[in-house]
Write a protein that holds these residues in place. Sequence first.
Motif, PDB file in Angstrom:
ATOM      1  N   GLY A  31     -71.210   5.110-100.531  1.00 33.63           N
ATOM      2  CA  GLY A  31     -72.440   5.755-100.083  1.00 33.63           C
ATOM      3  C   GLY A  31     -72.175   6.845 -99.071  1.00 33.63           C
ATOM      4  N   LEU A  32     -71.243   6.574 -98.146  1.00 33.67           N
ATOM      5  CA  LEU A  32     -70.913   7.549 -97.107  1.00 33.67           C
ATOM      6  C   LEU A  32     -70.304   8.812 -97.707  1.00 33.67           C
ATOM      7  CD1 LEU A  32     -70.480   8.412 -94.155  1.00 33.67           C
ATOM      8  CD2 LEU A  32     -68.327   7.136 -94.199  1.00 33.67           C
ATOM      9  N   THR A  33     -69.331   8.656 -98.579  1.00 34.61           N
ATOM     10  CA  THR A  33     -68.654   9.835 -99.128  1.00 34.61           C
ATOM     11  C   THR A  33     -69.576  10.628-100.060  1.00 34.61           C
ATOM     12  OG1 THR A  33     -67.634   8.409-100.812  1.00 34.61           O
ATOM     13  CG2 THR A  33     -66.332   8.902 -98.868  1.00 34.61           C
ATOM     14  N   THR A  34     -70.468   9.944-100.762  1.00 34.05           N
ATOM     15  CA  THR A  34     -71.450  10.655-101.585  1.00 34.05           C
ATOM     16  C   THR A  34     -72.371  11.495-100.704  1.00 34.05           C
ATOM     17  OG1 THR A  34     -71.404   8.929-103.296  1.00 34.05           O
ATOM     18  CG2 THR A  34     -73.323  10.372-103.250  1.00 34.05           C
ATOM     19  N   ALA A  35     -72.805  10.912 -99.599  1.00 36.48           N
ATOM     20  CA  ALA A  35     -73.667  11.650 -98.659  1.00 36.48           C
ATOM     21  C   ALA A  35     -72.948  12.865 -98.092  1.00 36.48           C
ATOM     22  CB  ALA A  35     -74.119  10.723 -97.539  1.00 36.48           C
ATOM     23  N   LEU A  36     -71.676  12.691 -97.746  1.00 36.55           N
ATOM     24  CA  LEU A  36     -70.922  13.800 -97.170  1.00 36.55           C
ATOM     25  C   LEU A  36     -70.723  14.930 -98.177  1.00 36.55           C
ATOM     26  CD1 LEU A  36     -68.302  11.792 -95.097  1.00 36.55           C
ATOM     27  CD2 LEU A  36     -70.088  13.299 -94.193  1.00 36.55           C
ATOM     28  N   GLU A  37     -70.581  14.594 -99.451  1.00 42.14           N
ATOM     29  CA  GLU A  37     -70.481  15.639-100.476  1.00 42.14           C
ATOM     30  C   GLU A  37     -71.755  16.480-100.499  1.00 42.14           C
ATOM     31  OE1 GLU A  37     -68.225  16.837-102.772  1.00 42.14           O
ATOM     32  OE2 GLU A  37     -66.799  15.753-101.498  1.00 42.14           O
ATOM     33  N   THR A  38     -72.901  15.823-100.384  1.00 40.34           N
ATOM     34  CA  THR A  38     -74.178  16.532-100.373  1.00 40.34           C
ATOM     35  C   THR A  38     -74.307  17.409 -99.132  1.00 40.34           C
ATOM     36  OG1 THR A  38     -75.245  14.743-101.606  1.00 40.34           O
ATOM     37  CG2 THR A  38     -76.683  16.233-100.393  1.00 40.34           C
ATOM     38  N   LEU A  39     -73.870  16.875 -97.990  1.00 36.71           N
ATOM     39  CA  LEU A  39     -74.044  17.581 -96.723  1.00 36.71           C
ATOM     40  C   LEU A  39     -73.087  18.757 -96.548  1.00 36.71           C
ATOM     41  CD1 LEU A  39     -74.638  14.520 -94.378  1.00 36.71           C
ATOM     42  CD2 LEU A  39     -76.320  16.236 -95.062  1.00 36.71           C
ATOM     43  N   LYS A  40     -72.072  18.835 -97.394  1.00 37.24           N
ATOM     44  CA  LYS A  40     -71.167  19.986 -97.316  1.00 37.24           C
ATOM     45  C   LYS A  40     -71.939  21.299 -97.420  1.00 37.24           C
ATOM     46  CE  LYS A  40     -66.680  18.376 -99.047  1.00 37.24           C
ATOM     47  NZ  LYS A  40     -65.731  18.452-100.196  1.00 37.24           N
ATOM     48  N   GLY A  41     -72.925  21.306 -98.299  1.00 39.38           N
ATOM     49  CA  GLY A  41     -73.716  22.515 -98.486  1.00 39.38           C
ATOM     50  C   GLY A  41     -74.556  22.875 -97.283  1.00 39.38           C
ATOM     51  N   GLU A  42     -74.702  21.930 -96.344  1.00 38.87           N
ATOM     52  CA  GLU A  42     -75.475  22.187 -95.124  1.00 38.87           C
ATOM     53  C   GLU A  42     -74.564  22.425 -93.919  1.00 38.87           C
ATOM     54  OE1 GLU A  42     -78.479  19.178 -94.571  1.00 38.87           O
ATOM     55  OE2 GLU A  42     -78.700  18.911 -96.742  1.00 38.87           O
ATOM     56  N   GLY A  43     -73.265  22.588 -94.198  1.00 36.05           N
ATOM     57  CA  GLY A  43     -72.343  22.886 -93.111  1.00 36.05           C
ATOM     58  C   GLY A  43     -71.912  21.687 -92.299  1.00 36.05           C
ATOM     59  N   VAL A  44     -71.974  20.504 -92.885  1.00 34.06           N
ATOM     60  CA  VAL A  44     -71.570  19.291 -92.180  1.00 34.06           C
ATOM     61  C   VAL A  44     -70.358  18.688 -92.884  1.00 34.06           C
ATOM     62  CG1 VAL A  44     -72.249  16.969 -91.444  1.00 34.06           C
ATOM     63  CG2 VAL A  44     -73.921  18.829 -91.407  1.00 34.06           C
ATOM     64  N   ALA A  45     -69.303  18.415 -92.126  1.00 31.64           N
ATOM     65  CA  ALA A  45     -68.118  17.754 -92.651  1.00 31.64           C
ATOM     66  C   ALA A  45     -67.820  16.547 -91.773  1.00 31.64           C
ATOM     67  CB  ALA A  45     -66.935  18.725 -92.665  1.00 31.64           C
ATOM     68  N   ALA A  46     -66.784  15.799 -92.138  1.00 34.08           N
ATOM     69  CA  ALA A  46     -66.460  14.609 -91.356  1.00 34.08           C
ATOM     70  C   ALA A  46     -64.962  14.377 -91.336  1.00 34.08           C
ATOM     71  CB  ALA A  46     -67.168  13.384 -91.927  1.00 34.08           C
ATOM     72  N   ASP A  47     -64.509  13.823 -90.226  1.00 34.35           N
ATOM     73  CA  ASP A  47     -63.138  13.357 -90.069  1.00 34.35           C
ATOM     74  C   ASP A  47     -63.229  11.842 -89.948  1.00 34.35           C
ATOM     75  OD1 ASP A  47     -60.508  12.888 -89.467  1.00 34.35           O
ATOM     76  OD2 ASP A  47     -60.564  13.770 -87.466  1.00 34.35           O
ATOM     77  N   ILE A  48     -62.818  11.131 -91.010  1.00 30.82           N
ATOM     78  CA  ILE A  48     -62.998   9.678 -91.072  1.00 30.82           C
ATOM     79  C   ILE A  48     -61.696   8.966 -90.733  1.00 30.82           C
ATOM     80  CG2 ILE A  48     -63.701   7.716 -92.490  1.00 30.82           C
ATOM     81  CD1 ILE A  48     -65.208   9.659 -94.290  1.00 30.82           C
ATOM     82  N   ALA A  49     -61.774   8.012 -89.812  1.00 34.52           N
ATOM     83  CA  ALA A  49     -60.647   7.134 -89.498  1.00 34.52           C
ATOM     84  C   ALA A  49     -61.070   5.706 -89.801  1.00 34.52           C
ATOM     85  CB  ALA A  49     -60.241   7.268 -88.029  1.00 34.52           C
ATOM     86  N   PHE A  50     -60.222   4.980 -90.507  1.00 32.09           N
ATOM     87  CA  PHE A  50     -60.542   3.600 -90.883  1.00 32.09           C
ATOM     88  C   PHE A  50     -59.983   2.650 -89.832  1.00 32.09           C
ATOM     89  CE2 PHE A  50     -60.933   6.083 -94.660  1.00 32.09           C
ATOM     90  CZ  PHE A  50     -62.081   5.575 -95.240  1.00 32.09           C
ATOM     91  N   GLN A  51     -60.877   1.850 -89.262  1.00 30.61           N
ATOM     92  CA  GLN A  51     -60.522   0.950 -88.168  1.00 30.61           C
ATOM     93  C   GLN A  51     -60.538  -0.505 -88.643  1.00 30.61           C
ATOM     94  OE1 GLN A  51     -59.447   2.253 -85.538  1.00 30.61           O
ATOM     95  NE2 GLN A  51     -60.307   4.331 -85.472  1.00 30.61           N
ATOM     96  N   PRO A  52     -59.679  -1.343 -88.062  1.00 33.23           N
ATOM     97  CA  PRO A  52     -59.513  -2.713 -88.579  1.00 33.23           C
ATOM     98  C   PRO A  52     -60.561  -3.703 -88.086  1.00 33.23           C
ATOM     99  CG  PRO A  52     -58.007  -2.357 -86.763  1.00 33.23           C
ATOM    100  CD  PRO A  52     -58.710  -1.038 -86.996  1.00 33.23           C
ATOM    101  N   PHE A  53     -60.931  -4.577 -88.996  1.00 31.81           N
ATOM    102  CA  PHE A  53     -61.798  -5.716 -88.686  1.00 31.81           C
ATOM    103  C   PHE A  53     -61.424  -6.806 -89.677  1.00 31.81           C
ATOM    104  CE2 PHE A  53     -65.467  -8.445 -88.749  1.00 31.81           C
ATOM    105  CZ  PHE A  53     -66.054  -8.346 -87.502  1.00 31.81           C
ATOM    106  N   GLU A  54     -61.114  -7.995 -89.183  1.00 29.58           N
ATOM    107  CA  GLU A  54     -60.761  -9.103 -90.076  1.00 29.58           C
ATOM    108  C   GLU A  54     -61.924 -10.095 -90.163  1.00 29.58           C
ATOM    109  OE1 GLU A  54     -56.505 -10.626 -90.011  1.00 29.58           O
ATOM    110  OE2 GLU A  54     -56.665  -9.641 -88.054  1.00 29.58           O
ATOM    111  N   LEU A  55     -62.446 -10.249 -91.362  1.00 29.82           N
ATOM    112  CA  LEU A  55     -63.522 -11.212 -91.562  1.00 29.82           C
ATOM    113  C   LEU A  55     -63.014 -12.648 -91.481  1.00 29.82           C
ATOM    114  CD1 LEU A  55     -65.406  -9.538 -94.543  1.00 29.82           C
ATOM    115  CD2 LEU A  55     -66.288  -9.837 -92.220  1.00 29.82           C
ATOM    116  N   ASN A  56     -61.764 -12.855 -91.907  1.00 28.64           N
ATOM    117  CA  ASN A  56     -61.227 -14.215 -91.980  1.00 28.64           C
ATOM    118  C   ASN A  56     -59.798 -14.255 -91.441  1.00 28.64           C
ATOM    119  OD1 ASN A  56     -63.544 -15.183 -93.773  1.00 28.64           O
ATOM    120  ND2 ASN A  56     -62.675 -13.556 -95.017  1.00 28.64           N
TER     121      ASN A  56
END
Length: 225
Positions: A31-56
């Motif tokens: 959902g996030l990356t689809t939204a960012l593709e749409t927002l490219k046309g509005e001059g919005v980009a993103a720098d994504i960093a994946f952070q750790p979380f352990e559910l179990n």
Amino acid sequence: MTDAAPAPLKTLKIDFVSDVVCPWCAVGLGGLTTALETLKGEGVAADIAFQPFELNPQIAPEGENIVEHIGRKYGSTPEQSAQNREMIRARAAEVGFDMRMGPDSRIWNTFDAHRLLHWAHETAPDKQEALKRALFTAHFTDNRNITDAGVLTGAAEAAGLDRTEAAEVLASGRYAQDVRSAEDLWRARGITSVPAVVVEGKYLISGGQPAAAFEQALRQIASEL
């Protein structure tokens, strides 16, 4: 002669706090990356960093059957578990992800996967997202054992990373303390469930939201910066 596309006016810093065995994290990333593709046309980009979380974090080395795990953790019946898997499968399909969890799927410890993701961010940050996606595919689509070094290094290779170096990272225990420290940091910041999408260090978008919800939230955030 055609005009060149305008450069992005704003690049949002996004921390995507998640676990490799969290199905809503796979949905949320789509959902996030689809939204960012749409927002490219509005001059919005993103720098994504994946952070750790352990559910179990305490799960046994041999993992646990998904139906037994969900029943023990949330009190769900096998029928409820099956209904939930089907709902998630449909949501994942909407964002182009092939979710194939079944009653024989297993939940695994993800600490080594997080170490590889940290390594990717340190050495080849442009490939971290590809590694995250490869790990999601290994777990949710291919039903592989993501505690297995061969599966993990295969995911690294699929993401364009060096398989031999990935194996060395796993064998050495490298980045273990970095991952523990990052997990502690995000818990200290109040993250108790994932996915948690933290924008510019202060805006929180929780859960596996559809693209339209991410688009609306990111557009609003960008307008405030």
